[in-house]
Design a protein around this motif. Structure first.
Motif, PDB file in Angstrom:
ATOM      1  N   PHE A   1       0.849  -1.203   0.000  1.00  0.00           N
ATOM      2  CA  PHE A   1       0.000   0.000   0.000  1.00  0.00           C
ATOM      3  C   PHE A   1       0.882   1.249   0.000  1.00  0.00           C
ATOM      4  O   PHE A   1       0.685   2.165  -0.785  1.00  0.00           O
ATOM      5  N   GLY A   2       1.854   1.255   0.891  1.00  0.00           N
ATOM      6  CA  GLY A   2       2.757   2.402   0.982  1.00  0.00           C
ATOM      7  C   GLY A   2       3.506   2.628  -0.313  1.00  0.00           C
ATOM      8  O   GLY A   2       3.689   3.762  -0.758  1.00  0.00           O
ATOM      9  N   GLU A   3       3.919   1.529  -0.925  1.00  0.00           N
ATOM     10  CA  GLU A   3       4.681   1.625  -2.163  1.00  0.00           C
ATOM     11  C   GLU A   3       3.895   2.352  -3.253  1.00  0.00           C
ATOM     12  O   GLU A   3       4.442   3.080  -4.067  1.00  0.00           O
ATOM     13  N   LYS A   4       2.575   2.147  -3.245  1.00  0.00           N
ATOM     14  CA  LYS A   4       1.744   2.795  -4.263  1.00  0.00           C
ATOM     15  C   LYS A   4       1.197   4.139  -3.791  1.00  0.00           C
ATOM     16  O   LYS A   4       0.479   4.816  -4.500  1.00  0.00           O
ATOM     17  N   GLY A   5       1.517   4.502  -2.552  1.00  0.00           N
ATOM     18  CA  GLY A   5       1.049   5.792  -2.020  1.00  0.00           C
ATOM     19  C   GLY A   5      -0.372   5.744  -1.489  1.00  0.00           C
ATOM     20  O   GLY A   5      -1.011   6.778  -1.291  1.00  0.00           O
ATOM     21  N   LEU A   6      -0.885   4.529  -1.247  1.00  0.00           N
ATOM     22  CA  LEU A   6      -2.308   4.371  -0.959  1.00  0.00           C
ATOM     23  C   LEU A   6      -2.650   4.289   0.524  1.00  0.00           C
ATOM     24  O   LEU A   6      -3.773   3.952   0.882  1.00  0.00           O
TER      25      LEU A   6
ATOM     26  N   PRO B   1       6.117   6.740  -4.945  1.00  0.00           N
ATOM     27  CA  PRO B   1       4.898   6.118  -4.404  1.00  0.00           C
ATOM     28  C   PRO B   1       3.632   6.816  -4.892  1.00  0.00           C
ATOM     29  O   PRO B   1       2.906   7.440  -4.126  1.00  0.00           O
ATOM     30  N   ILE B   2       3.394   6.728  -6.201  1.00  0.00           N
ATOM     31  CA  ILE B   2       2.211   7.387  -6.782  1.00  0.00           C
ATOM     32  C   ILE B   2       1.417   6.437  -7.667  1.00  0.00           C
ATOM     33  O   ILE B   2       0.381   6.822  -8.214  1.00  0.00           O
ATOM     34  N   MET B   3       1.895   5.202  -7.822  1.00  0.00           N
ATOM     35  CA  MET B   3       1.283   4.344  -8.840  1.00  0.00           C
ATOM     36  C   MET B   3      -0.144   3.923  -8.471  1.00  0.00           C
ATOM     37  O   MET B   3      -0.868   3.381  -9.305  1.00  0.00           O
TER      38      MET B   3
END
Ligand code: XCC
Ligand code: SF4
Length: 632
Positions: A40-45, A581-583
């Motif tokens: 989740f963090g990796e995608k910024g979510l 981290p925006i994907m």
């Protein structure tokens, strides 16, 4: 740790093995334990902006939670998180700029800090509109410092934008309403707008981020560079060496790590102190070997030729050599792992800044008012620690490379002047460089900047990209840890000309430069912005018309995110070699890698593969060339 390749740097590989033998851990061991980063963090979510959460949005559209408790969507959460990264990065650079301005404010004839570069002082005063006639140099210095400090908190008006910014660009910023106001205000504005229940629109958050980032690039960082030049001198070309092989067997080895030159400059001075040199003899050492790491290393290397021990991912390895008496740090990019690691050796880990105290460290607070005495105390600790070095635990790798560094814009111009036919062209400008770019002798220029990141093979992307660029007649300017990777790989030596294409090699020969120019620390990206702006002005175009791009192949810090935003806002396409981290938000990705170009004439490219990124950069440079040809 398995035997997967972790680094492109031989000294680093050797010390990773030594760490294993010594039974101490490094960042790569902790990475193994961490396993995959949080999805989740990796995608910024992931949002933890209020205590109704933390909330996390499912990365699969249409499946699972699509909104936080407050109704915030993925687009809102991702863009808020990103904006906060920009605010944090801007605050780090700008607070550094502020410290240096405070130091200038205390500069005096007989004090610890003086004015080394009066010419630069006059230049900066002029650009700020400060009267210089018949003024005492120190009065003027204090006025400049006060002006700079006011830029942080002035209640009305906008940031004073440097004249290197082309008129078209300045107008565009005005039209988009992204000319920063006071520097601190822009950071606060983001913290406020990203508070729970405030801004909830991705495009507006990104626009805000651009404005805040510009406060970094043309405010905090810019002043950090200019005022450091005033205080400590504008860098000139000089030669030095880089990599852990610069540590010495019979000397007291001190590593300066961190960012602000106020401390490192004083340590360099103190290392020449007669009383301390006497003490060195008494402890049986042959001398004091001050070396640098990360950006503070770049600062003293640019101005004194101090050798570079390594870049970001080598900070632990320096201790693991067993040959370092003291690691002296101030702020930023310092691993909290260092005190425990230092315990396993004889190394003293010394923190100096109230902004960065670290549990387990020896804290010797560096006081600017008594800077020289403070620095002496720190160096004395290192000398007294020499006797504790355990020779059996020492391993200093053989690797080091020669580098020519110190390419401030003034130095670049001085080199260019060597080829100017002063009957035709005026000296003292970037005109010869602009001519090389328009004629195609140089196809373009690329800034290779930023950190290391263990997600990638250490140094490898930076080196591959730099080599590909210079082979294709694209001149490289470098700062930060990327510049140190280049130094270690020998790419900052004049010898590296043999790796350059014919056009670039000829230019290097004529003006006596390496194909990769070390322009300083990360706040010194302001030098690159100035260079690009001045070349654009000479050609009567905007930054975005030039065949110039930037890349942070192995970035990791929030500062890099702020830099990326002000570089793009300046009209320069920017490649990120680590996926930010925006994907988790298609909207944010679309704005940053596509729609933003309509706004500012440049955009982000996300590409982790260095060869693919290189190809894209060359393509883009050639596209800009074709467009520029039509304009001229
Ligand atoms: Fe830090 Fe500035 Fe990154 Fe290196 S490049 S790891 S930010 S020292 Ni600035
Ligand atoms: Fe959840 Fe909204 Fe609070 Fe974030 S701000 S934690 S999304 S409720």
């Amino acid at each position: 740790m398995d035997d997967k390749i972790l680094t492109a740097d031989k000294a680093t590989a050797e010390l990773i093995s030594k760490a294993k033998n010594d039974g101490v851990e490094t960042v790569w061991d902790r990475q193994q334990i961490m396993k995959a980063p949080c999805g989740f963090g990796e995608k910024g979510l992931c949002c933890r902006l209020c205590a109704m959460g933390p909330c996390r949005i499912s990365p699969t559209p249409g499946k699972g939670a699509q909104k936080g408790l407050c109704g915030a969507t993925a687009d809102v959460i991702v863009s808020r998180n990103l904006a906060r990264m920009v605010a944090a990065g801007t605050s780090a650079h700008s607070d550094h700029g502020r410290s240096i301005a405070h130091v200038l404010h205390m500069a005096s004839k007989d004090g610890n800090y003086t004015v080394k570069d009066e010419r630069k002082l006059l230049e900066v005063a002029k650009r700020l509109g400060i009267e210089t006639e018949n003024k005492d140099m120190f009065d003027l210095a204090h006025e400049v410092a006060e002006y700079a400090l006011n830029e942080y908190g002035k209640p009305f008006g906008k940031l004073t934008i440097p004249p290197s910014v082309p008129e078209q660009r300045r107008k565009l910023w005005e039209k988009l309403d992204i000319v920063p106001r006071a520097i601190d205000r822009e950071v606060v504005a983001i913290m406020h707008s990203t508070h729970m229940g405030c801004m909830a629109d991705a495009e507006s958050l990104i626009t805000m981020s651009l404005r805040t980032a510009l406060a970094d690039g043309y405010g905090g960082s810019y002043m950090g560079t200019e005022i450091s030049d005033i205080l400590f001198g504008t860098p000139v070309a000089r030669s030095t060496e880089a990599n852990l092989g610069v540590l010495e067997h019979n000397a007291v080895n001190i590593i300066l790590h961190g960012h602000e030159p106020a401390l490192s400059e004083m340590i360099v001075l103190a290392a020449d102190d007669a009383e301390l040199l006497k003490l060195v003899k008494e402890v049986g050492a042959e001398g004091i070997n001050v070396t640098g790491m990360c950006c503070t290393g770049n600062e003293v290397m640019m101005r004194h030729g101090v050798k570079i021990a390594g870049n970001f991912l080598q900070q632990e390895l320096a201790v693991i050599t067993g040959a370092v008496e003291a690691v002296v740090v101030d702020v930023q990019c310092i691993f909290p792992a260092l005190p425990e690691l230092a315990e396993a050796y004889h190394t003293k880990f010394i923190t100096t800044s109230p902004k960065a105290r670290i549990t387990g460290a020896t804290h010797i607070e560096f006081d600017e008012a008594t800077a020289y005495e403070s620095a002496k105390n720190i160096v004395r600790e290192a000398i007294l620690n020499y006797k504790n070095r355990n020779k059996e635990k020492v391993f200093i790798p053989g690797s080091k490379n020669h580098a020519t560094v110190g390419f401030s814009n003034r130095t670049i111009i001085n080199h260019l002047d060597k080829v100017v036919n002063s009957h035709i062209d005026p000296t003292g400008t970037f005109k010869p460089l602009a001519d090389c770019l328009t004629s195609g002798v140089l196809r373009g220029a690329v800034g290779v900047v930023g950190c290391n990141n263990p997600k990638k093979v250490h140094d490898q992307s930076m080196i591959e990209i730099i080599k590909t660029m210079i082979a294709n007649d694209i001149i490289v300017v470098a700062t930060g840890c990327a510049a140190q990777a280049a130094a270690k790989a020998g790419l900052l030596s004049k010898d590296a000309r043999r790796l350059a294409g014919k056009g670039l090699a000829t230019v290097c020969e004529l003006v006596d430069i390496p194909p990769v120019l070390h322009m300083g620390s990360c706040v010194d990206i302001s030098r690159i912005m100035e260079l690009v702006g001045e070349v654009a002005k000479l050609l009567g175009v905007d930054n975005c018309d030039l065949p110039v791009v930037g890349i942070a192949p192995e970035w990791m810090s929030e500062k890099a995110v702020a830099i990326g935003h002000y570089v793009v806002a300046s009209g320069i396409d920017t490649w990120l070699g680590i996926t930010p981290p925006i994907m988790g938000s298609e909207e944010v990705v679309d704005i940053l890698t596509n729609r933003i170009e309509e706004m500012v004439g440049a955009k982000f490219f996300i590409e982790e593969d260095p060869m693919k990124a290189s190809r894209q950069m060359i393509e883009r440079i050639e596209l800009k060339r074709r467009r520029l040809d039509k304009k001229m």
